[in-house]
Each structure stands twice: as C-alpha cells, then as structure tokens.
Design a protein around this motif. Sequence first.
Motif, PDB file in Angstrom:
ATOM      1  N   LEU A   1     -14.431   2.226  -0.670  1.00  0.00           N
ATOM      2  CA  LEU A   1     -13.897   2.595  -1.208  1.00  0.00           C
ATOM      3  C   LEU A   1     -14.247   4.488  -1.468  1.00  0.00           C
ATOM      4  CD1 LEU A   1     -14.572   1.877  -5.149  1.00  0.00           C
ATOM      5  CD2 LEU A   1     -12.484   1.721  -3.728  1.00  0.00           C
TER       6      LEU A   1
ATOM      7  N   LEU B   1     -11.767   5.260   2.199  1.00  0.00           N
ATOM      8  CA  LEU B   1     -10.735   4.967   2.028  1.00  0.00           C
ATOM      9  C   LEU B   1     -11.129   6.560   1.118  1.00  0.00           C
ATOM     10  CD1 LEU B   1     -10.115   2.067  -0.036  1.00  0.00           C
ATOM     11  CD2 LEU B   1      -8.775   3.179   1.429  1.00  0.00           C
ATOM     12  N   TYR B   2     -11.838   7.364   0.718  1.00  0.00           N
ATOM     13  CA  TYR B   2     -11.958   8.865   0.484  1.00  0.00           C
ATOM     14  C   TYR B   2     -12.039   9.389   1.112  1.00  0.00           C
ATOM     15  CZ  TYR B   2     -12.855  12.871  -2.357  1.00  0.00           C
ATOM     16  OH  TYR B   2     -13.055  14.053  -2.227  1.00  0.00           O
TER      17      TYR B   2
ATOM     18  N   ARG C   1      -9.209   9.547   4.224  1.00  0.00           N
ATOM     19  CA  ARG C   1      -8.139  10.865   3.724  1.00  0.00           C
ATOM     20  C   ARG C   1      -8.078  12.397   3.882  1.00  0.00           C
ATOM     21  NH1 ARG C   1      -5.352  10.815  -2.700  1.00  0.00           N
ATOM     22  NH2 ARG C   1      -4.793  12.740  -2.515  1.00  0.00           N
TER      23      ARG C   1
ATOM     24  N   VAL D   1      -7.846   0.232   8.143  1.00  0.00           N
ATOM     25  CA  VAL D   1      -7.141  -0.677   7.562  1.00  0.00           C
ATOM     26  C   VAL D   1      -7.412  -1.694   7.723  1.00  0.00           C
ATOM     27  CG1 VAL D   1      -5.488  -1.139   6.106  1.00  0.00           C
ATOM     28  CG2 VAL D   1      -5.434   0.858   6.675  1.00  0.00           C
TER      29      VAL D   1
ATOM     30  N   VAL E   1       0.977   2.262  -0.285  1.00  0.00           N
ATOM     31  CA  VAL E   1      -0.859   2.674  -0.032  1.00  0.00           C
ATOM     32  C   VAL E   1      -0.914   3.822   0.826  1.00  0.00           C
ATOM     33  CG1 VAL E   1      -2.990   1.363   0.998  1.00  0.00           C
ATOM     34  CG2 VAL E   1      -1.792   0.147  -0.790  1.00  0.00           C
ATOM     35  N   LEU E   2      -0.100   4.007   1.788  1.00  0.00           N
ATOM     36  CA  LEU E   2      -0.631   4.744   2.391  1.00  0.00           C
ATOM     37  C   LEU E   2      -0.297   6.108   2.389  1.00  0.00           C
ATOM     38  CD1 LEU E   2      -0.069   3.655   6.292  1.00  0.00           C
ATOM     39  CD2 LEU E   2      -1.992   3.590   5.009  1.00  0.00           C
TER      40      LEU E   2
ATOM     41  N   TRP F   1      -3.328   6.958  -0.270  1.00  0.00           N
ATOM     42  CA  TRP F   1      -4.164   7.022  -0.057  1.00  0.00           C
ATOM     43  C   TRP F   1      -4.277   9.037   0.911  1.00  0.00           C
ATOM     44  CZ3 TRP F   1      -6.102   4.261   5.257  1.00  0.00           C
ATOM     45  CH2 TRP F   1      -6.731   4.360   5.692  1.00  0.00           C
ATOM     46  N   LEU F   2      -3.360   8.293   2.014  1.00  0.00           N
ATOM     47  CA  LEU F   2      -3.024   9.881   3.128  1.00  0.00           C
ATOM     48  C   LEU F   2      -2.541  10.977   2.054  1.00  0.00           C
ATOM     49  CD1 LEU F   2      -2.853   7.544   5.672  1.00  0.00           C
ATOM     50  CD2 LEU F   2      -5.178   8.413   5.416  1.00  0.00           C
ATOM     51  N   LYS F   3      -1.272  10.628   1.801  1.00  0.00           N
ATOM     52  CA  LYS F   3      -0.443  11.556   0.993  1.00  0.00           C
ATOM     53  C   LYS F   3       0.874  11.847   1.896  1.00  0.00           C
ATOM     54  CE  LYS F   3      -2.827  14.777  -1.963  1.00  0.00           C
ATOM     55  NZ  LYS F   3      -4.182  16.161  -2.096  1.00  0.00           N
TER      56      LYS F   3
END
Length: 505
Positions: A23, A26-27, A30, A270, A330-331, A334-336
Amino acid sequence: MSSTSRIAKNTLALYFRQILIMLVSLYTVRVVLNTLGAEDYGIYNVVAGVVTMFGFLSGAMATASQRFFSFEMGRKNENGLPHIFSVTLTIYAFLSAVIVIFAETLGFWFVCNKLVIPLERMTAAKWIYQCAVISFLFTLMTTPYMSAIIAHENMNVYAYVSIVEAVLKLAVVFVLKIAVADKLVLYGMLLLLVAAINTGLYRFYCKRHYKECRFRLLLDKKLFSEMFSYVGWNLFGSSVGVFKNQIVNILLNQFFGSLVNAARAIASQVSAAVTSFSQNFSTAIRPQIIKTYAAEEKEECLSLTFRGCRMTFFLMYIFTLPLLLEMPFVLDVWLKNPPENAVLFARLVLIDALVDSVSYPIMTLAQATGKIKLYQSAVGGILLMNLPASYVCLKCGLPAYSVLVVAICITFIAFVVRLFIIKALTDFSIRSFLMSVCLPIFAVAVLSAAAPAAARYFIKGGVMNFIGVVFLSVTFASASILFVGMDKSERVSVLNMMRRRFFDA
C-alpha cells in the motif's frame, strides 16, 4: 510448535508486512513519478540500476549465509553458528571493497559516457549514482543479520523492520513534495538515509538476541573454502538476474531512451509487489526445507518442496489474475498518466514472474544439497541467453516488449531444466512433480480464468466493472485452489483453520 504451524505463522507475519508495504509502495511510486516526471523517474531507475547490477554479489552471499545457518541448525550444531556469522561478515567486507573499486571506476564511467541521459540532468545523475552506491553498501552489510533472523524463523522481526523501512520511505515522499531543491538528487539522498537506518535496526536486534552475531576475526580455512566455493557458483547464478533485468534495461535505454525505462520501471514495481506475496511463503518455508534435508528427513523435505511449489504459485496467481485482466484501469487510477507501454510491459512481466514462481522451492532444495555447480552452470547458462536474444530482437527492429517475450520463453525452458538437474541431485521424481504440482496448477489456471475473462470482455464500464472482475477473479481462483489445487489433507487443514478462525472465536 510444528513445522506446519511455524510456516503458517511466519507466512501470516510476512503477509501483514507485505500488505502494508505494498500500500505504501503504490502511493509512493505514484507521487514520485508525478513529482519527478517520467524522464527523471526513468533516469533514476536506469542510473540506480547500474549499481543494482552489483546486487548479484549480495544475493549470492545472502543465499549462502541463510543456507549455512539453517543447515547447522538442522544438524543441531549450535556451536558452528558463530563461525558462520564471522566468516560471512568477513567475506561481505571484502565484497564491499571490491564493489567500491568497480563502482567508482567502470560503473561511473559507464553512467557518464554510455547511458542516454539529457546533458542538463547529468550532474543530478552523478549524485544519484553516488547515493545508490553507498545505499547498496549499507544493504550489503545488512544481509548477514537478515540471514540470521530468517534462519531462526523469527519472521515477525523481519516484518517489523521492513514496515519501519516502508514508513520511512513514505516520509521521503512527503519531504519530496514540499522540497525546493533538485528533487531527483534529494530523492537519492533520502533513500540513502533510509538504508542506513534500516541497517542499524537489524544490527541492533541481532547483537542483542543472537549470541552468534558477534564478530570475531577467524582463520577457519575449511569453512572459508567451503563458503567461497558455494558463493562462487552462487555468484554466477545471481549474476543471471542482472542480465535478465538490469542489462536488458540498459539495452532498452540504448534503443528507445529513458521514457521506455520509465514504463519498464512501473512494470517492475507491479511485478515486485505481487511477487513478494509468493516470496513471503517461499521465505517462510525455505529454512524448513534446508533443515529437513540436513536432518536427512528426505520424504518430509520433498513433501515440503512439492507443497511449496504449488502454494507459491497459488499465492501469486490469486493476485496476478485480476491484475492481468484489469491492468489498464489499475495503472490509470494509480498513476493518473502512466508511461506509454506500461500496461503491456506490466502484463508480460507478471506472466514471467508467475512462471518463475513455481521454481522457488526447487531452488531452495538445490541450495540445501550444497552441490550447486551443475545446477548453477546449466540453469544460469540458459538464463544468460536473455541478453543476446534480446539484443538480436531489438537489432532486427522488433518492438521494446519483445525482450519480455524472450524472457518468458527462457524462464520456462530454465524451469524444465531445473527438474532434470534436481532429479540428478536428490530422490526427486519428475513424474510425481508433474502429477502433484504441474497438473493442479494448470487446472486451477484454466478453471479460474474463464468467468472473470468473459466478464472483462463483455461488460464495459469503470469502477463497477473493475470491482466485478476482481470479485470473480478472487472467488473463482480461491475456490479452484481449495477444491482442485490442494490435496485432501491440505483442504481439511485450511477448512478447519477457517472454522476455528471465524466460527469458534
């Protein structure tokens, strides 16, 4: 505590650790990508990757020290542990000196003259490189202490320190967001500080709790010779990972530039997040495989290996299936703005890691025998073909993702070769492995993928479609694993554990 209970307890501790770390990761990825930008993020990964190439030294020594610690424990020879620790730490100090020499000569020259880096960012790249070198040295000197913790099967300590490291990296992100300095340089410096704190924590705990973790200068020629021989072949095997990942990453940089490195870096993030779940189980079961082999409990050792191969795959597959289907969503969330090719790269890297995951316990069994010359030379030689095959593909004008297709094919070939080599080293039965491991894995993959894949194809939509596909993927994968992938005794154990957990509480 029984070995099964200990493995389950350690796996849960590592899972708790990994969920929190994932978690946070992932943050942080990004925010770092958006803060640095795709180009600077790609520069960081390719420059730090040059240092990571030296990681095969650390990996080889980590495997060796864990093997020797666990082997002596399996033989009930507690008096040999201080010798192993002292010899290991001496070898690590020698390797650190070697790494500094190569990193500050050949490595630094390569960064300055061969990597495709914009001229205006070259100074920042040099700073990042120096920070990465020092960070790596801290990580290298941490490994003997981590090996002692894993051999003692105190995975909760390993989990707690890793959580502290994740929290510190989260703090790095917040500092990076408000800083006014060169963010790329600052990022490297802050990660160096995190590495130093992490090393201090491991060293402090081990010196207080394990009497063998006291360094003494020893001249045990027999042990030195045995470990150097073991490490020598491990070095060859570990260096293969460099060619499969970092040097191929440099090839991509040479042919396509740093933006493709950013996509590859996202795919690797990932893959690392998902792979870590299966590796947690592999880490928990590894000491038991080595200890049972050392105690000459061969039937139990092979049983643990077979069960480990199946469960390592299953624990990764249950996370991989929904990701493979919903990677674009997801991407994007997650990453915009994910880098171009990130979706395809991530899917292919996950497939490669999924194929490779079945081999983790087999690798441990080979390490337990101590007879790794044939294993490392044959398997390593096959995996080394990633580099020339990838170069040929790119030279012929094939797209960037072709190197990942090459990696998947070679990973599968290496898996098949591993089976024949381990048969030559132990009482391993390939037929039994195919029936009790490969057949259940194939059945689970086919049965569980159909419904969520159909839902992904026929039902279009954003969040609700994503939730539906994830729900179907996890449900069908879990049911298939429980009723098809597990044998009767494992199924009964899992159902009893669930009953005690949820109904008898």
